[in-house]
Design a protein around this motif. Structure first.
Motif, PDB file in Angstrom:
ATOM      1  N   SER A  31       0.825  -1.201   0.000  1.00 13.98           N
ATOM      2  CA  SER A  31       0.000   0.000   0.000  1.00 13.98           C
ATOM      3  C   SER A  31       0.864   1.257   0.000  1.00 13.98           C
ATOM      4  N   ALA A  32       1.905   1.258   0.810  1.00 18.34           N
ATOM      5  CA  ALA A  32       2.800   2.418   0.867  1.00 18.34           C
ATOM      6  C   ALA A  32       3.498   2.636  -0.472  1.00 18.34           C
ATOM      7  N   ASP A  33       3.848   1.541  -1.133  1.00 13.70           N
ATOM      8  CA  ASP A  33       4.479   1.629  -2.450  1.00 13.70           C
ATOM      9  C   ASP A  33       3.491   2.193  -3.478  1.00 13.70           C
ATOM     10  N   ILE A  34       2.256   1.700  -3.445  1.00 16.46           N
ATOM     11  CA  ILE A  34       1.211   2.195  -4.354  1.00 16.46           C
ATOM     12  C   ILE A  34       0.993   3.685  -4.125  1.00 16.46           C
ATOM     13  N   TYR A  35       0.946   4.077  -2.889  1.00 21.46           N
ATOM     14  CA  TYR A  35       0.741   5.486  -2.519  1.00 21.46           C
ATOM     15  C   TYR A  35       1.816   6.380  -3.147  1.00 21.46           C
ATOM     16  N   LYS A  36       3.074   5.962  -3.015  1.00 21.56           N
ATOM     17  CA  LYS A  36       4.173   6.750  -3.576  1.00 21.56           C
ATOM     18  C   LYS A  36       4.066   6.826  -5.096  1.00 21.56           C
ATOM     19  N   ARG A  37       3.753   5.708  -5.730  1.00 18.11           N
ATOM     20  CA  ARG A  37       3.666   5.687  -7.198  1.00 18.11           C
ATOM     21  C   ARG A  37       2.486   6.526  -7.693  1.00 18.11           C
ATOM     22  N   ALA A  94       1.387  15.681   3.838  1.00 14.57           N
ATOM     23  CA  ALA A  94       1.140  15.322   5.241  1.00 14.57           C
ATOM     24  C   ALA A  94      -0.320  14.905   5.449  1.00 14.57           C
ATOM     25  N   LYS A  95      -1.238  15.563   4.752  1.00  9.89           N
ATOM     26  CA  LYS A  95      -2.654  15.196   4.862  1.00  9.89           C
ATOM     27  C   LYS A  95      -2.920  13.851   4.181  1.00  9.89           C
ATOM     28  N   PHE A  96      -2.276  13.637   3.027  1.00  8.73           N
ATOM     29  CA  PHE A  96      -2.493  12.392   2.291  1.00  8.73           C
ATOM     30  C   PHE A  96      -1.925  11.184   3.027  1.00  8.73           C
ATOM     31  N   ASP A  97      -0.933  11.404   3.894  1.00 10.62           N
ATOM     32  CA  ASP A  97      -0.253  10.287   4.555  1.00 10.62           C
ATOM     33  C   ASP A  97      -1.205   9.397   5.347  1.00 10.62           C
ATOM     34  N   THR A  98      -2.394   9.910   5.656  1.00 12.26           N
ATOM     35  CA  THR A  98      -3.367   9.076   6.370  1.00 12.26           C
ATOM     36  C   THR A  98      -3.830   7.897   5.501  1.00 12.26           C
ATOM     37  N   TYR A  99      -3.658   8.023   4.169  1.00 14.53           N
ATOM     38  CA  TYR A  99      -4.064   6.952   3.257  1.00 14.53           C
ATOM     39  C   TYR A  99      -2.930   5.957   2.980  1.00 14.53           C
ATOM     40  N   LYS A 100      -1.758   6.230   3.477  1.00 14.72           N
ATOM     41  CA  LYS A 100      -0.558   5.509   3.057  1.00 14.72           C
ATOM     42  C   LYS A 100      -0.673   4.003   3.220  1.00 14.72           C
ATOM     43  N   THR A 101      -1.242   3.552   4.305  1.00 17.94           N
ATOM     44  CA  THR A 101      -1.327   2.108   4.558  1.00 17.94           C
ATOM     45  C   THR A 101      -2.757   1.581   4.494  1.00 17.94           C
ATOM     46  N   SER A 102      -3.637   2.342   3.848  1.00 13.45           N
ATOM     47  CA  SER A 102      -5.028   1.880   3.745  1.00 13.45           C
ATOM     48  C   SER A 102      -5.464   1.630   2.303  1.00 13.45           C
ATOM     49  N   LEU A 103      -4.584   1.871   1.349  1.00 12.77           N
ATOM     50  CA  LEU A 103      -4.962   1.685  -0.046  1.00 12.77           C
ATOM     51  C   LEU A 103      -5.149   0.209  -0.388  1.00 12.77           C
ATOM     52  N   ASP A 104      -4.472  -0.673   0.352  1.00 10.65           N
ATOM     53  CA  ASP A 104      -4.672  -2.105   0.119  1.00 10.65           C
ATOM     54  C   ASP A 104      -6.106  -2.497   0.444  1.00 10.65           C
ATOM     55  N   ILE A 160      -7.426  12.120  -3.207  1.00 16.79           N
ATOM     56  CA  ILE A 160      -6.111  12.655  -3.554  1.00 16.79           C
ATOM     57  C   ILE A 160      -6.187  13.359  -4.904  1.00 16.79           C
ATOM     58  N   PHE A 161      -6.914  12.741  -5.833  1.00 18.72           N
ATOM     59  CA  PHE A 161      -7.020  13.351  -7.151  1.00 18.72           C
ATOM     60  C   PHE A 161      -7.767  14.681  -7.100  1.00 18.72           C
ATOM     61  N   ALA A 162      -8.795  14.770  -6.281  1.00 21.95           N
ATOM     62  CA  ALA A 162      -9.537  16.024  -6.161  1.00 21.95           C
ATOM     63  C   ALA A 162      -8.613  17.147  -5.704  1.00 21.95           C
ATOM     64  N   ALA A 163      -7.715  16.828  -4.778  1.00 18.52           N
ATOM     65  CA  ALA A 163      -6.752  17.824  -4.312  1.00 18.52           C
ATOM     66  C   ALA A 163      -5.774  18.185  -5.434  1.00 18.52           C
ATOM     67  N   TYR A 164      -5.352  17.176  -6.194  1.00 17.27           N
ATOM     68  CA  TYR A 164      -4.456  17.424  -7.330  1.00 17.27           C
ATOM     69  C   TYR A 164      -5.107  18.391  -8.311  1.00 17.27           C
TER      70      TYR A 164
END
Length: 722
Positions: free
Chosen positions: A62-68, A86-96, A110-114
């Protein structure tokens, strides 16, 4: 389960450019079909029955997916700040968990913020054009490569970065001779188009980008395609399409004709030309005309492309007319079109007498991809597109021209069909193994050529560079292992894995495409010698200077690529062993390029490019930039004068200067003409490869004892001496 024909296409694409159109706001959650597709992709990528190297979808992945995903959205760190991250980091280990459940709302958040940040930055760029910031006499610089830098701390720091970027855009146009009012107008339109493009995004763009972040985390060559993207990928692989035979380009909010395929339906009408703008599309002979102004280009393509034999009507504003002029209606009957620009092509090079050998004629075949129209072949179409069949025809033509040898140019050939790589090898060998493939369970299968027919028995060389990958490496490796020809150029990309396309609609047995496809790594291939090309690539017998460093481009740059490996060799014929003549060929090569101005200039340009790339920044001092520009222009003029003095072919782009424009801002017809001229530029590397092959032929023809030592299997493929 039986897999489709393996694919070895190398997608050397830049990070996803999410600039397109939508008919409404981006949703904050996937559709039901997208949720289902995400679960199906998870099932494939975590299952060893399908994936060559499956990975458990856990917090680490999940952390790898987040970075990519962040890299896909903002690869050069132009939009997000450290505060955003810093705000997005809450999703770092929940994308799985999000993927497993099909609830991809974190990706959409994340995309909405982008999207919000990108719109703000584009508007900020437009606002800068109204300020008095365009003097260039200081020591400031523009950092164009920021991917390895940390995220900017806040909006103020990001604004400073964008200010550098806008000033650089202005300076480029100023150096090109544009006046301030013209520069301001050009850049305001450029940034306005960016705003519009960001506002044109679709939910499927978000979905594909995120699922590709997952797929690429498992393997660098595993990808997810939406149904439309899958169609485009298959079109590229087949080198054919059903449509009107025209290349389209977006200019501002209009789709224009960039190029007409010779002999295609559009060409046959005689009423369509480069630069013409498509403003409406209608289906059949009397269907309603749809206004397509402002549409994204893939939506317009989808309307124009269609089944062979059907009619499409286009309302076209001619290139020379004002955009508000009355359009011309053109009826075109769609047909099956070969994409000739990507097909194999042949030419000859005359090599002058030297080193005691007579003048020679060397045939060259340029092969940009290992294409095959899989569907047409399955249907029994006798004229299906095939790289091997095209090369075989070209070899027949070259044989009739009595060439002394053939160079197969695979530079920047990123791969394609595994079958084509095997069959193409078969054109040059009697019969035998070509490649070994190992599945995830360890079972090894040997694939080879069973056809004893040979299309070319004579002297052969293969020209490669760092962009030669996958199927190119299978072919070049087999030719080298068999001692069938010389490998000349640069070490190849180093991709040693096999992919196949899996249709996600096959499990629910959908009648219409809904879930997309996955290009999945299913095998690793090995040369008949037992060595893998993974990471190491195919090392040439005669090496040219490296144009791109292995740390910048190639399989070794992927942090999750498979490691190099070796398995047992399989018996195969050794037609030749070029080791005894390589020192002499190297000596002649070194002497020749030392006196060859074109080769020397190419080497200098490569060194300069690599130096500029390593700097990652450029001066914003006008005097410095103008001096660099004048120096570059003087260099080109000096080289052109030396070409004329030596009787060399002139460079058709010697007077080409940076105009500061993007492709969509140029006159299409003129830009197309520039591309055509670029194809005619001197190619010292190809000429030198042909000369090296000529040297080898001359050495072996002049010394039969040496020939018997180098090519011991007389009168078999590779017997070069008379």
């Amino acid at each position: 389960m039986k897999l489709k024909t393996p694919l070895l296409a190398l997608l050397l694409a830049a990070p996803l450019a999410l600039l397109a159109r939508t008919d409404g706001a981006i949703p904050n959650a996937p559709t039901q079909d997208q949720a289902t597709a995400a679960k199906l992709v998870y099932g494939l990528l975590s299952d060893s029955r399908y994936a060559y190297r499956p990975r458990a979808l856990d917090d680490a992945l999940s952390a790898d997916i987040y970075k990519r995903y962040l890299d896909a959205l903002d690869p050069n760190k132009q939009f997000f700040t450290a505060q955003d991250i810093a705000k997005f980091d809450t999703y770092k280990t929940s994308l799985d968990d999000a993927i497993k459940s099909g609830d991809l709302s974190p990706a959409y958040a994340i995309f909405a913020a982008y999207r919000q940040r990108a719109l703000a930055r584009a508007q900020y760029a437009r606002d800068l054009l109204k300020q008095d910031i365009f003097t260039f006499n200081g020591n400031d610089t523009y950092r164009f490569d920021r991917k390895d830098l940390p995220w900017e701390a806040d909006d103020a720091a990001l604004n400073a970065q964008w200010k550098e970027s806008v000033r650089n855009d202005w300076l480029r146009l100023e150096l090109a001779g544009k006046k301030p009012d013209e520069i301001r107008k050009t850049l305001d339109k450029r940034y306005a188009n960016l705003v519009e493009s960001i506002g044109e995004l679709k939910g499927e763009d978000v979905f594909q980008s995120f699922l590709n972040s997952y797929a690429n985390a498992v393997d660098p060559h595993t990808d997810y395609f939406t149904p439309r993207s899958a169609d485009n990928f298959n079109l590229t692989m087949s080198n054919t399409l059903e449509g009107i035979g025209a290349v389209l380009q977006k200019q501002d909010d209009i789709v224009a004709i960039r190029e007409i395929v010779p002999g295609g339906p559009a060409s046959k009408t005689g009423r369509v030309k480069p630069g013409d703008r498509v403003v409406a599309v209608g289906q059949g002979t009397n269907g309603a005309m749809e206004d397509v102004v402002g549409w994204r280009i893939d939506d317009v393509v989808a309307k124009i492309r269609g089944t062979k034999g059907t009619t499409v009507r286009l309302d076209i504003v001619p290139a020379e007319a004002a955009l508000d002029a009355k359009p011309v209606r053109v009826n075109i009957v769609r047909d099956r079109v070969r994409l000739e620009d990507q097909a194999a092509k042949a030419e000859t090079i005359d090599v002058p007498a030297s080193n005691g050998k007579p003048a020679q004629k060397i045939g060259v075949i340029k092969l940009p991809a290992f294409y095959q129209d899989f569907d047409a072949r399955r249907r029994g179409d006798k004229d299906f597109a095939s790289a091997t069949r095209d090369v075989a025809k070209l070899l027949t033509t070259l044989r009739a021209q009595h060439v002394d040898g053939v160079v197969l140019d695979l530079r920047n050939n990123g791969g394609g069909s595994l079958d084509e790589a095997i069959e193409l090898t078969g054109l040059f060998i009697d019969q035998g193994p070509v490649v070994q493939v190992r599945e995830s369970g360890g079972r090894v299968t040997v694939n080879g050529d069973d056809d004893k027919q040979i299309a070319w028995e004579g002297p052969l060389a293969v020209l490669t560079n760092r962009g030669s990958a996958s199927a190119s490496e299978i072919f070049a490796g087999a030719i080298q292992d068999y001692g069938r020809g010389l490998i000349i150029g640069e070490t190849t990309f180093g991709k040693g894995t096999v992919q196949t396309l899996l249709d996600l609609d096959r499990w629910p047995a959908n009648e219409a495409a809904r879930f997309g496809q996955v290009k999945l790594t299913v095998q690793q291939f090995f040369r008949v010698s037992g060595s893998s090309t993974q990471h190491k690539g195919v090392v040439p017998d005669i090496a040219f200077p490296t144009s791109v460093d292995a740390t910048e481009f190639g399989e070794s740059t992927y942090d999750n690529a498979l490691p190099w490996a070796r398995i047992a060799a399989v018996p195969h014929t050794a037609y030749g062993n070029f080791s005894p003549i390589l020192p002499t060929l190297e000596q002649h090569h070194a002497q020749r390029i030392a006196a060859d101005p074109e080769f020397r200039w190419w080497t200098q340009d490569v060194e300069q490019f690599r130096k500029e790339r390593a700097d990652k920044s450029i001066s914003l001092n006008e005097a410095v930039r103008r001096g660099e520009r004048d120096e570059e222009e003087a260099k080109r003029k000096q080289r052109q004068a030396e070409r004329a003095k030596l009787g060399l072919a002139l460079d058709p782009l010697a007077d080409d200067n940076d105009d500061g424009l993007q492709a969509s801002e140029r006159n299409i017809a003129q830009d197309l003409q520039r591309d055509k001229l670029a194809e005619k530029r001197p190619d010292p590397l190809l000429r030198e490869a042909a000369t090296i092959l000529g040297d080898a032929v001359g050495l072996l023809n002049a010394d039969h004892q040496l020939s018997a030592k180098v090519l011991p299997t007389a009168r078999s493929p590779g017997h070069w001496a008379d």
